[in-house]
Design a protein around this motif. Structure first.
Motif, PDB file in Angstrom:
ATOM      1  N   ASP A 178      10.842   0.903   4.388  1.00 28.77           N
ATOM      2  CA  ASP A 178      10.447   1.617   4.587  1.00 28.77           C
ATOM      3  C   ASP A 178      11.584   2.380   3.608  1.00 28.77           C
ATOM      4  OD1 ASP A 178       9.499   1.958   7.369  1.00 28.77           O
ATOM      5  OD2 ASP A 178      10.640   2.382   8.353  1.00 28.77           O
ATOM      6  N   PHE A 179      13.096   1.752   3.287  1.00 34.62           N
ATOM      7  CA  PHE A 179      13.925   2.439   2.482  1.00 34.62           C
ATOM      8  C   PHE A 179      13.717   0.879   0.809  1.00 34.62           C
ATOM      9  CE2 PHE A 179      15.597   3.477   6.854  1.00 34.62           C
ATOM     10  CZ  PHE A 179      15.198   4.878   6.270  1.00 34.62           C
ATOM     11  N   MET A 215      12.569   6.306   0.052  1.00 32.64           N
ATOM     12  CA  MET A 215      12.629   6.708   1.871  1.00 32.64           C
ATOM     13  C   MET A 215      11.187   6.643   1.829  1.00 32.64           C
ATOM     14  SD  MET A 215      14.891   9.920   3.038  1.00 32.64           S
ATOM     15  CE  MET A 215      14.820   8.697   4.377  1.00 32.64           C
ATOM     16  N   GLY A 216      11.094   6.411   2.673  1.00 36.01           N
ATOM     17  CA  GLY A 216       8.725   6.447   2.799  1.00 36.01           C
ATOM     18  C   GLY A 216       8.567   6.182   4.594  1.00 36.01           C
ATOM     19  N   VAL A 217       7.543   5.840   4.743  1.00 32.52           N
ATOM     20  CA  VAL A 217       6.837   4.839   6.514  1.00 32.52           C
ATOM     21  C   VAL A 217       6.228   3.659   6.196  1.00 32.52           C
ATOM     22  CG1 VAL A 217       6.496   5.473   8.533  1.00 32.52           C
ATOM     23  CG2 VAL A 217       7.647   7.491   7.136  1.00 32.52           C
ATOM     24  N   SER A 218       6.568   2.596   6.176  1.00 31.46           N
ATOM     25  CA  SER A 218       5.502   1.400   5.557  1.00 31.46           C
ATOM     26  C   SER A 218       5.203   1.579   6.957  1.00 31.46           C
ATOM     27  CB  SER A 218       6.326   0.077   5.703  1.00 31.46           C
ATOM     28  OG  SER A 218       5.297  -1.018   5.685  1.00 31.46           O
ATOM     29  N   PRO A 219       3.329   0.899   6.674  1.00 34.09           N
ATOM     30  CA  PRO A 219       2.655   0.836   7.655  1.00 34.09           C
ATOM     31  C   PRO A 219       2.720  -0.385   8.442  1.00 34.09           C
ATOM     32  CG  PRO A 219       1.512   0.206   5.160  1.00 34.09           C
ATOM     33  CD  PRO A 219       2.674   0.660   4.876  1.00 34.09           C
ATOM     34  N   PHE A 220       3.287  -1.380   7.935  1.00 30.16           N
ATOM     35  CA  PHE A 220       4.052  -2.768   8.058  1.00 30.16           C
ATOM     36  C   PHE A 220       4.906  -3.396   9.462  1.00 30.16           C
ATOM     37  CE2 PHE A 220       2.441  -3.106   4.277  1.00 30.16           C
ATOM     38  CZ  PHE A 220       0.860  -3.675   4.271  1.00 30.16           C
ATOM     39  N   TRP A 353      14.332  14.936   2.831  1.00 31.44           N
ATOM     40  CA  TRP A 353      14.734  14.938   4.103  1.00 31.44           C
ATOM     41  C   TRP A 353      13.460  15.859   5.243  1.00 31.44           C
ATOM     42  CZ3 TRP A 353      16.172  19.232   8.254  1.00 31.44           C
ATOM     43  CH2 TRP A 353      16.496  18.854   9.059  1.00 31.44           C
ATOM     44  N   PHE A 354      12.761  17.145   4.123  1.00 33.03           N
ATOM     45  CA  PHE A 354      11.400  17.089   5.791  1.00 33.03           C
ATOM     46  C   PHE A 354      10.638  16.117   5.321  1.00 33.03           C
ATOM     47  CE2 PHE A 354      13.467  21.627   4.441  1.00 33.03           C
ATOM     48  CZ  PHE A 354      13.754  21.995   5.969  1.00 33.03           C
ATOM     49  N   ARG A 355      10.169  15.586   3.587  1.00 28.90           N
ATOM     50  CA  ARG A 355       9.692  15.051   3.885  1.00 28.90           C
ATOM     51  C   ARG A 355       8.648  13.896   4.717  1.00 28.90           C
ATOM     52  NH1 ARG A 355       9.200  14.899  -1.549  1.00 28.90           N
ATOM     53  NH2 ARG A 355       9.985  13.128  -1.981  1.00 28.90           N
ATOM     54  N   TRP A 356      10.242  12.898   4.544  1.00 31.22           N
ATOM     55  CA  TRP A 356      10.005  12.026   6.412  1.00 31.22           C
ATOM     56  C   TRP A 356       9.172  12.444   7.257  1.00 31.22           C
ATOM     57  CZ3 TRP A 356      14.060   8.684   8.953  1.00 31.22           C
ATOM     58  CH2 TRP A 356      13.592   7.365   8.776  1.00 31.22           C
ATOM     59  N   VAL A 357       9.742  13.751   7.492  1.00 29.57           N
ATOM     60  CA  VAL A 357       9.413  13.816   8.988  1.00 29.57           C
ATOM     61  C   VAL A 357       7.718  13.938   8.735  1.00 29.57           C
ATOM     62  CG1 VAL A 357       9.219  15.775  10.138  1.00 29.57           C
ATOM     63  CG2 VAL A 357      11.338  15.002   9.617  1.00 29.57           C
ATOM     64  N   GLN A 358       7.654  14.512   7.279  1.00 27.48           N
ATOM     65  CA  GLN A 358       6.058  14.295   7.698  1.00 27.48           C
ATOM     66  C   GLN A 358       5.282  12.786   7.516  1.00 27.48           C
ATOM     67  OE1 GLN A 358       6.382  17.463   4.251  1.00 27.48           O
ATOM     68  NE2 GLN A 358       4.189  18.323   5.591  1.00 27.48           N
ATOM     69  N   ASP A 359       5.850  12.340   6.970  1.00 25.13           N
ATOM     70  CA  ASP A 359       5.436  11.066   6.835  1.00 25.13           C
ATOM     71  C   ASP A 359       5.023  10.155   7.833  1.00 25.13           C
ATOM     72  OD1 ASP A 359       5.520  11.123   4.104  1.00 25.13           O
ATOM     73  OD2 ASP A 359       7.270  10.300   3.575  1.00 25.13           O
TER      74      ASP A 359
END
Length: 666
Positions: A178-179, A215-220, A353-359
């Motif tokens: 994620d990071f 910072m993101g959201v990994s699919p794994f 910060w906002f975008r991580w919510v959407q991710d």
């Protein structure tokens, strides 16, 4: 708007062509212009009616008891219910009216300078868990290669490390953590040249041309996906609704903590013997995780994070998604990243910060989520700066609505407290606003049709005394709902889906007098001449000196320089008759008086040396007893470097200590 989706009205271009208007009668022109206005009004009303704002006490926004304006009445209300409302007892806790356009308060409202981020392009960017190389940068800078460094969090809340490098990470690959950090270098003919011959000087490696932390959201995330397969939200909850809480620092005062009383929880304070991390506390997100929710806690300021500044933080990640490691990496790599204040590369940090919510919503579109995100950087030191995020917040909400995320989500926007320092806090309205938090709930459009009684109670509760304890009970109802009806005064926390009794006062909610905004304070006109006011202030200074006495070699003994304000709570009959036990009702008909009358003083005074400004609530019992609690003391001006000598020894004394070394210099 039965679908719950945002509708953007695009007016046809021919409507504004003068040539067309000439062909129409004035009445037809009027009708054509009126139609889009009516459509916009209906759309706005639908959105507003699904939003309930709590703790707003200004006369222009809330409905005061007995005022000429009244809350919108649900069409499902019966005649019996309306009769019951008319027969209801008078409301005990009535807050003074706060005016939005108060001239004194408006004098503190300023237009902040915009966030000016560098006009450069990111070499890579994230899109739904995929790392994409910028084609625009490739054309401008030439071909480049990038290395990927996953961020690793050890069992600690204060440090992070980089995992093994993934060299030459391919364009379009899904991220594996994620990071992470990305380091990119331009391709060059001599970059892969052979190694230097023996005896020649080795050249130091060339630093990368571009470095950034993402910072993101990994699919794994296997642990999360496996739990989602095993657990589902219970059938007796509120339809598996997601809960999204977005908090902003210093936007109003929380009169009570957002969790249970700190004194009832295990010791987690820094510089206190026996302190342990806060992992074992009864966090509400644990309850959501047990029933199949994705959980997230994201605070964007590591230095003053609520569970880290005074407390020992978490040993293990408390939620499925935990943002602290990312913000630690940003802080620790500031030299390499060269971020401008308030920016992450070319964009403001609050956009990340906002975008991580959407991710997270995108990755787990069909799964319920409990997410609490808190952002302090925009408003911690100056409320005016919160407006810098207005347009980005609006865009965020529009995108959340357009993707239909909000149709299955309770959106909660809140603050933690008002301004605690500066001249705003020293005004009468500023004191009150510090104790009254802003909190609003936005429900999906279908929610009121399915649960009309719950929404009726919510609207009634806008005008009742409510606390964060009630928010906790409301969240528990999302998981397992036990009915609407009337709340129980014997409980300090009442779900807002139940009606808060009109008789509720601060003692019912277990709110200390220092934070209670319902009390009938009487201003002491000349506090420097009032004997009891002077005794109250002196008792407060003596108490503060008692706290710093073990560190007297470092901290100066304080004296009163000036009493700037004072208020006295006049003990009326009702106050004198109530039982000390909060779970027993009042007995207003009792003729028996307590043996020792209790009077409360709220004193504001400046101390010397150091010009510290304090506000303290003092309890005067009988003739000689003056009682003070550390929790009833507020430091209301900035202490700056005054306690620098004590911070590494006992941070709890930072508000009270003025270093002797500074006295010697002065």
């Amino acid at each position: 708007m039965s679908s719950g989706k945002s509708q953007v009205l695009h007016l046809p271009q021919w409507l504004f062509r003068l040539s067309m208007l000439r062909r129409l009668s004035l009445m037809r022109v009027f009708i054509l212009l009126l139609m889009p206005c009516l459509a916009f009004l209906l759309m706005f009303t639908s959105f507003y009616n699904n939003t309930v704002a709590l703790f707003r006490r200004d006369s222009s926004l809330s409905f005061a008891p007995g005022a000429h304006n009244s809350p919108p009445e649900s069409p499902v209300r019966s005649a019996e219910h309306r009769a019951a409302v008319r027969a209801a007892p008078p409301q005990k806790c009535v807050f003074p009216s706060l005016q939005l356009n108060d001239s004194l308060m408006m004098s503190f409202v300023k237009k902040p300078s915009p966030v000016d981020c560098p006009q450069r392009k990111d070499w890579v960017y994230l899109k739904n868990g995929t790392l994409v190389f910028s084609e625009e940068v490739r054309i401008k800078e030439g071909n480049f290669t990038c290395d990927f460094f996953p961020l690793v969090r050890p069992p600690s809340d204060d440090r992070v490390t980089w995992g093994p490098k993934i060299q030459n990470f391919p364009n379009g690959s899904q991220i594996v953590s994620d990071f992470f950090k990305v380091a990119c270098s331009r391709s060059a003919p001599d970059r892969n040249a052979s190694a230097a011959k023996p005896g020649q000087n080795q050249q130091p490696p060339k630093p990368p041309d571009y470095t950034e932390v993402f910072m993101g959201v990994s699919p794994f995330n296997k642990d999360v996906w496996s739990r989602l397969q095993e657990v589902r939200p219970p059938a007796n909850g509120l339809g598996g609704l997601s809960v999204l809480m977005l908090g902003f620092d210093s936007m109003s005062r929380m009169s009570w903590l957002r969790r249970k009383h700190e004194s009832e929880l295990p010791n987690a304070l820094r510089n206190r013997a026996g302190g342990k991390p806060v992992d074992g506390h009864p966090w509400i997100w644990k309850d959501f995780a047990k029933v199949g929710y994705i959980t997230c806690w994201a605070d964007a300021m590591v230095n003053i994070a609520p569970f880290n500044y005074r407390m020992l933080g978490f040993r293990d990640p408390p939620t499925d998604y935990f943002a602290r490691p990312y913000y630690l990496a940003i802080r620790d790599n500031q030299r390499d990243l060269q971020h401008k204040t308030g920016c992450r590369g070319p964009e403001p940090k609050h956009q990340v910060w906002f975008r991580w919510v959407q991710d997270i919503f995108h990755m787990y579109r069909h799964h319920p989520k409990f997410m609490m995100h808190f952002y302090a950087a925009l408003s911690h030191d100056d409320n005016n700066r919160i407006s810098l995020g207005d347009n980005d917040f609006k865009t965020f909400l529009q995108e959340m609505e357009s993707h239909n995320y909000l149709n299955s989500t309770i959106l909660i926007v809140f603050g933690d407290h008002g301004a605690r320092y500066t001249h705003v806090r020293q005004t009468w309205a500023g004191r009150l606003e510090e104790r009254l938090p802003y909190m609003s709930f936005r429900f999906p459009p279908w929610f009121e049709r399915k649960y009309p009684d719950l929404m009726r109670n919510f609207r009634v509760n806008v005008h009742r005394l409510t606390t964060p304890m009630d928010i906790h009970e409301t969240l528990r109802d999302v998981i397992k709902f036990d009915g609407a009806g009337m709340g129980d005064l014997r409980k300090r926390g009442i779900s807002l889906f139940k009606e808060i009794p009109a008789e509720r006062e601060c003692k019912h909610a277990d709110i200390r007098n220092h934070w209670c905004a319902c009390l009938d304070w009487r201003i002491i006109q000349q506090p420097n001449l009032d004997l009891d006011a002077k005794k109250a202030a002196q008792a407060a200074v003596d108490f503060i000196n008692g706290l710093t006495e073990p560190q007297r070699a470092l901290c100066a003994r304080l004296e009163i320089a000036n009493i700037t304000a004072g208020q006295r709570l006049q003990a009326n009959d009702e106050f004198l008759h109530f039982d000390k036990a909060i779970d027993k009702p009042l007995n207003p008909n009792s003729k028996e008086k307590p043996r020792e009358e209790v009077v409360l003083y709220q004193m504001t005074f400046m101390t010397k040396p150091g010009k510290g400004l304090f506000e303290v609530t003092v309890t005067h019992k009988g003739l000689t007893e003056w009682k003070i609690s550390e929790r009833d003391i507020s430091r209301i001006n900035i202490y700056g470097d005054a306690p620098s000598c004590i911070l590494n020894i006992n941070r709890q004394l930072r508000s009270f200590c003025y270093c002797n070394s500074l006295v010697e210099k002065s």
